[in-house]
Design an enzyme around this catalytic site. Structure first.
Site, PDB file in Angstrom:
ATOM      1  N   GLU A   4       3.626 -14.233 -13.920  1.00  0.00           N
ATOM      2  CA  GLU A   4       3.140 -12.945 -13.444  1.00  0.00           C
ATOM      3  C   GLU A   4       2.430 -11.992 -14.261  1.00  0.00           C
ATOM      4  OE1 GLU A   4       5.832 -10.512 -11.013  1.00  0.00           O
ATOM      5  OE2 GLU A   4       7.512 -10.857 -12.798  1.00  0.00           O
ATOM      6  N   LYS A  26       4.477  -4.083  -6.047  1.00  0.00           N
ATOM      7  CA  LYS A  26       6.190  -3.864  -6.293  1.00  0.00           C
ATOM      8  C   LYS A  26       6.715  -3.817  -5.151  1.00  0.00           C
ATOM      9  CE  LYS A  26       9.414  -2.506  -9.271  1.00  0.00           C
ATOM     10  NZ  LYS A  26       9.394  -3.519 -10.052  1.00  0.00           N
ATOM     11  N   ASN A  57      -0.407   1.627   5.954  1.00  0.00           N
ATOM     12  CA  ASN A  57       0.457   0.699   5.253  1.00  0.00           C
ATOM     13  C   ASN A  57       0.959  -0.388   6.044  1.00  0.00           C
ATOM     14  OD1 ASN A  57       3.699   1.032   3.664  1.00  0.00           O
ATOM     15  ND2 ASN A  57       2.344  -0.646   3.677  1.00  0.00           N
ATOM     16  N   GLY A  58       0.687  -1.543   5.901  1.00  0.00           N
ATOM     17  CA  GLY A  58       1.181  -2.605   6.687  1.00  0.00           C
ATOM     18  C   GLY A  58      -0.006  -3.665   7.270  1.00  0.00           C
ATOM     19  N   CYS A 113       0.696  -1.167  -0.054  1.00  0.00           N
ATOM     20  CA  CYS A 113      -0.078  -0.068  -0.143  1.00  0.00           C
ATOM     21  C   CYS A 113       0.984   1.216  -0.046  1.00  0.00           C
ATOM     22  CB  CYS A 113      -0.883  -0.005   1.154  1.00  0.00           C
ATOM     23  SG  CYS A 113      -2.055  -1.295   1.420  1.00  0.00           S
ATOM     24  N   TRP A 118      -3.042  -2.638  -1.427  1.00  0.00           N
ATOM     25  CA  TRP A 118      -2.744  -3.851  -1.762  1.00  0.00           C
ATOM     26  C   TRP A 118      -3.534  -4.556  -0.550  1.00  0.00           C
ATOM     27  CZ3 TRP A 118      -0.359  -8.132   0.201  1.00  0.00           C
ATOM     28  CH2 TRP A 118      -0.294  -9.233  -0.901  1.00  0.00           C
ATOM     29  N   GLU A 120      13.684 -17.209 -13.714  1.00  0.00           N
ATOM     30  CA  GLU A 120      13.128 -15.877 -13.831  1.00  0.00           C
ATOM     31  C   GLU A 120      12.265 -15.754 -14.804  1.00  0.00           C
ATOM     32  OE1 GLU A 120      13.113 -13.147 -12.227  1.00  0.00           O
ATOM     33  OE2 GLU A 120      12.911 -11.471 -13.838  1.00  0.00           O
ATOM     34  N   ARG A 170       2.899   0.130  -5.570  1.00  0.00           N
ATOM     35  CA  ARG A 170       2.732  -0.542  -4.278  1.00  0.00           C
ATOM     36  C   ARG A 170       1.564  -1.087  -3.834  1.00  0.00           C
ATOM     37  NH1 ARG A 170       6.796   1.739  -0.634  1.00  0.00           N
ATOM     38  NH2 ARG A 170       5.723   0.844   1.045  1.00  0.00           N
ATOM     39  N   HIS A 221      13.926 -36.067 -14.170  1.00  0.00           N
ATOM     40  CA  HIS A 221      13.429 -36.865 -13.028  1.00  0.00           C
ATOM     41  C   HIS A 221      12.113 -36.364 -12.564  1.00  0.00           C
ATOM     42  CE1 HIS A 221      17.709 -38.104 -12.482  1.00  0.00           C
ATOM     43  NE2 HIS A 221      18.079 -36.856 -12.898  1.00  0.00           N
ATOM     44  N   LYS A 234       8.477 -14.428 -15.020  1.00  0.00           N
ATOM     45  CA  LYS A 234       8.110 -13.029 -15.916  1.00  0.00           C
ATOM     46  C   LYS A 234       6.762 -13.635 -16.422  1.00  0.00           C
ATOM     47  CE  LYS A 234       9.624 -10.472 -14.555  1.00  0.00           C
ATOM     48  NZ  LYS A 234      10.914 -10.186 -13.586  1.00  0.00           N
TER      49      LYS A 234
HETATM   50  C1  F6R Z   1       8.991 -10.249 -10.046  1.00  0.00           C
HETATM   51  C2  F6R Z   1       9.478  -9.161  -9.084  1.00  0.00           C
HETATM   52  C3  F6R Z   1       9.256  -9.618  -7.561  1.00  0.00           C
HETATM   53  C4  F6R Z   1      10.512  -8.799  -6.663  1.00  0.00           C
HETATM   54  C5  F6R Z   1      10.411  -9.303  -5.264  1.00  0.00           C
HETATM   55  C6  F6R Z   1      11.393  -8.667  -4.558  1.00  0.00           C
HETATM   56  O1  F6R Z   1       9.234  -9.322 -11.210  1.00  0.00           O
HETATM   57  O2  F6R Z   1       9.580  -7.901  -9.311  1.00  0.00           O
HETATM   58  O3  F6R Z   1       9.619 -10.900  -7.443  1.00  0.00           O
HETATM   59  O4  F6R Z   1      11.726  -8.939  -7.302  1.00  0.00           O
HETATM   60  O5  F6R Z   1       9.256  -9.025  -4.806  1.00  0.00           O
HETATM   61  O6  F6R Z   1      11.365  -7.307  -4.394  1.00  0.00           O
HETATM   62  P1  F6R Z   1      12.592  -6.309  -4.016  1.00  0.00           P
HETATM   63  O7  F6R Z   1      13.552  -6.502  -4.958  1.00  0.00           O
HETATM   64  O8  F6R Z   1      12.053  -4.851  -3.903  1.00  0.00           O
HETATM   65  O9  F6R Z   1      13.170  -6.808  -2.669  1.00  0.00           O
END
Ligand code: F6R
Length: 609
Positions: free
Chosen positions: A487, A604, A98-99, A2, A74, A480, A27, A503, A484
């Protein structure tokens, strides 16, 4: 997560609240709301869904107050409905949070027992009721907030306004970040500097446990024991916080294409380009020769950067590396050795689990180093050494340029440690630095081939499930790539070590499921190609990302091929292969009409566990 904001302005603040919330929408974007004091009375406007819904509502329900707070959510407790949207109010107080308030159930029952009626399912609403209880008992707003904070368990950043108090804004922080900004037009509170950048020319961060009483002409910081304290006020340069899409359709595309520049900038920060050697901008706070072990902890994409780096730290610095996702790390209660180095990796520098891993390491006497993109973040402030990624603000929720800049920093660090530990000769260092310096240019070339990705993306978009395979550093890159894709497009995807296929996962192979193989020309290419052939022999739907030589060696029928230049090879190839991997996920999502910059359910900055 948030985002929260508060303003004591000279004129109507609703427009600026929305402007700040736009910068915080990364956020969370489940719902949003603002409250202002209209002739001293609290008036709220809230809307479920994205901020634009709130903006539309505000076009008819106009607010003119000069004191206001705002929130973008969020959801943690309660669905993202309008009634659960912040701000939450009770009698003479209104709050944004927020939290997570962990003891909200007990508090809620206690308050209900005293006749309080709740209008939402959120944990946050108890905060407003506790403060209003204090006010009713005759406490000042400051005392009511101070008493409330002592009753709360969990993590929070809070901003309060009070009925009839046009010149009072109170903020508090425990676990979640909060900053105060001062500008020509007023005084501000915000979850981060990005939100305040258009308005404030100086900024101060609340320390853990702090609360602050803001008026237009004064600000008074208190620590967790309520004592008045000073917090360092520093200039805020708006220019460094430009968040425009430019000619790109999405922030994510802009950020993918910015990579050659920001990787170059990051490398220049850690290398002596003229000499072709590593030159770190900090001194180690420990003796690298005595290091017994490196531990890495991070979440999501940052964790995958750590997994790639493990190969480099082991190979170039002969260090043993333990790595774990941050949400698991501390709960294992792992023993940590004397002379151990803990490296945490985080774009935001605020991820709750990563911060907790850092604190665990500090309690266990580790040297600590943080690779972060936001150098004013909590993780940066609590680490012995801060190794910045110079990626600039990353707005797309899915991480792209932060990831590759994390890799760039890790690579430099591995070489510096290798040198300092006497593993690498000067000559070897120069050769490796030359390879590293070539990566931004190679990445630019790969990005120029974007057009070849589109038909492959259209094909992958038809799938409901997919596999990514790789070996060596391409294994974490496969994970990764899968992250990507899932998500952004909501297509199920898993990243596997190519050798693990037989396996278990090989049972999944059929023509409906794309298998995306990352095959840079390295020592394991032959083995990767064998794994590819195992998929082909079972009628799999193969997509190869690799050089023409890998295609020739594969000698299998491919459903898709993404060519990467033959010279993208060697230990740092994963850094460049990130580009086609990111572009593929991006184009699948665009083709499917998904919200690329703000995928569903995500945020994020993950400041809750
Ligand atoms: C995926 C993504 C997340 C962040 C994760 C850690 O695309 O962005 O998996 O990498 O939430 O976030 P940070 O790097 O801000 O600790």
């Amino acid at each position: 997560m948030c985002g929260i904001v508060g303003i004591l302005g000279k004129g109507p603040v609703a427009g600026d609240l929305i402007e700040a919330l736009k910068r915080l929408e990364y956020r969370g974007y489940d719902s949003a709301g603002v409250a202002t004091l209209e002739n001293g009375r609290i008036v709220r406007v809230r809307a479920s869904g994205k901020l634009k819904n709130l903006e539309e509502k505000l076009a008819t329900e106009k607010l003119s107050g000069a004191a206001g707070i705002g929130h973008t959510r969020w959801a943690t407790h309660g669905k993202p409905t309008e009634s659960n949207a912040h701000p939450h109010a009770s009698d003479k107080v209104v709050v944004v949070h927020n939290g997570i308030i962990e003891n909200f159930r007990e508090l809620r029952e206690e308050l209900q027992g005293r006749g309080h009626r709740f209008a939402s399912e959120t944990d946050s609403e108890v905060v407003a009721h506790l403060v209003s209880d204090g006010l009713k008992a005759g406490a000042t707003p400051q005392d009511a907030v101070a008493a409330t904070l002592k009753r709360l368990k969990g993590a929070f950043a809070l901003a309060f306004l009070f009925e009839g108090e046009n010149d009072l804004l109170i903020g508090a922080r425990r676990g979640s970040p909060l900053a105060v900004g001062w500008g020509e037009e007023g005084v501000y509170l915000g979850s981060d500097a990005l939100a305040l950048a258009p308005f404030a020319n100086s900024i101060a961060y609340l320390d853990e446990g702090d609360w602050v009483v803001l008026r237009r002409e004064s600000s008074e910081f208190h620590n967790a024991d309520d004592a008045i304290v000073e917090r360092r006020r520093q200039p805020l340069q708006a220019g460094s916080f430009l968040v425009e899409k430019g000619n790109f359709r999405h922030f994510m595309a802009k950020e993918i294409f910015e990579q050659p520049e920001v990787i170059g900038r990051t490398l220049a920060h850690y290398l002596d380009l003229a000499e072709g050697v590593v030159r770190l901008p900090f001194d180690f706070s420990f003796d690298p020769a005595r290091l017994s072990r490196v531990t890495i902890s991070a979440c999501g994409t940052a964790f995958y950067a750590g997994l790639v780096a493990r190969y480099w730290l082991e190979r170039f610095a002969r260090l043993s590396v333990d790595i774990d996702i941050a949400s698991e790390f501390r709960y294992r209660d792992p023993p940590l050795p004397d002379d151990g180095l803990m490296i945490v990796v985080s774009q935001s520098g605020e991820t709750a689990d990563t911060l907790a891993a850092l604190r665990y390491a500090k309690q266990h006497n580790q040297h600590t180093l943080a690779i972060v993109n936001v150098d004013t973040s909590t993780i940066a402030r609590e680490s012995d050494i801060v190794a910045r990624t110079l990626a600039g603000p990353e707005i797309g929720v899915a991480s792209t340029k932060a990831f590759t800049c994390q890799l760039a920093v890790f690579a430099c660090l591995a070489l510096a440690l290798g040198r300092a530990r006497g593993v690498l000769t000067r000559e070897q260092e120069r050769e490796l630095v030359a390879e590293l310096i070539a990566t931004p240019g190679q990445m630019a070339e790969e990005l120029n081939r974007e057009a070849q990705i589109e038909p492959v993306a259209r094909d992958v978009a038809r799938a409901t499930s997919s596999l990514y395979l790789g070996r060596g550093p391409s294994f974490p890159l496969a994970m990764e790539g899968a992250l990507k894709l899932k998500e952004l497009s909501y297509i199920h995807a898993e990243g596997y070590a190519a050798g693990e296929l037989k396996h278990g996962p090989i049972a999944l192979i059929d023509y409906a499921m794309p298998v995306i193989v990352l095959a840079p020309p390295d020592a394991s290419l032959e083995k990767t190609v064998s794994n590819l052939q195992e998929v082909a022999a079972r009628g799999g739907h193969l997509i190869l990302i690799g050089p023409p030589s890998a295609r020739t060696a594969a000698a299998a029928e491919l459903a898709g091929y993404v060519e990467v230049a033959e010279n993208v090879s060697g230990p740092f190839a994963a850094l460049v292969y990130a580009a086609p991997v990111q572009l593929l996920a991006y184009h699948v999502a665009v083709f499917m009409g998904k919200d690329v910059d703000q995928p569903r359910n995500l945020a994020k900055s993950v400041t809750v566990e």
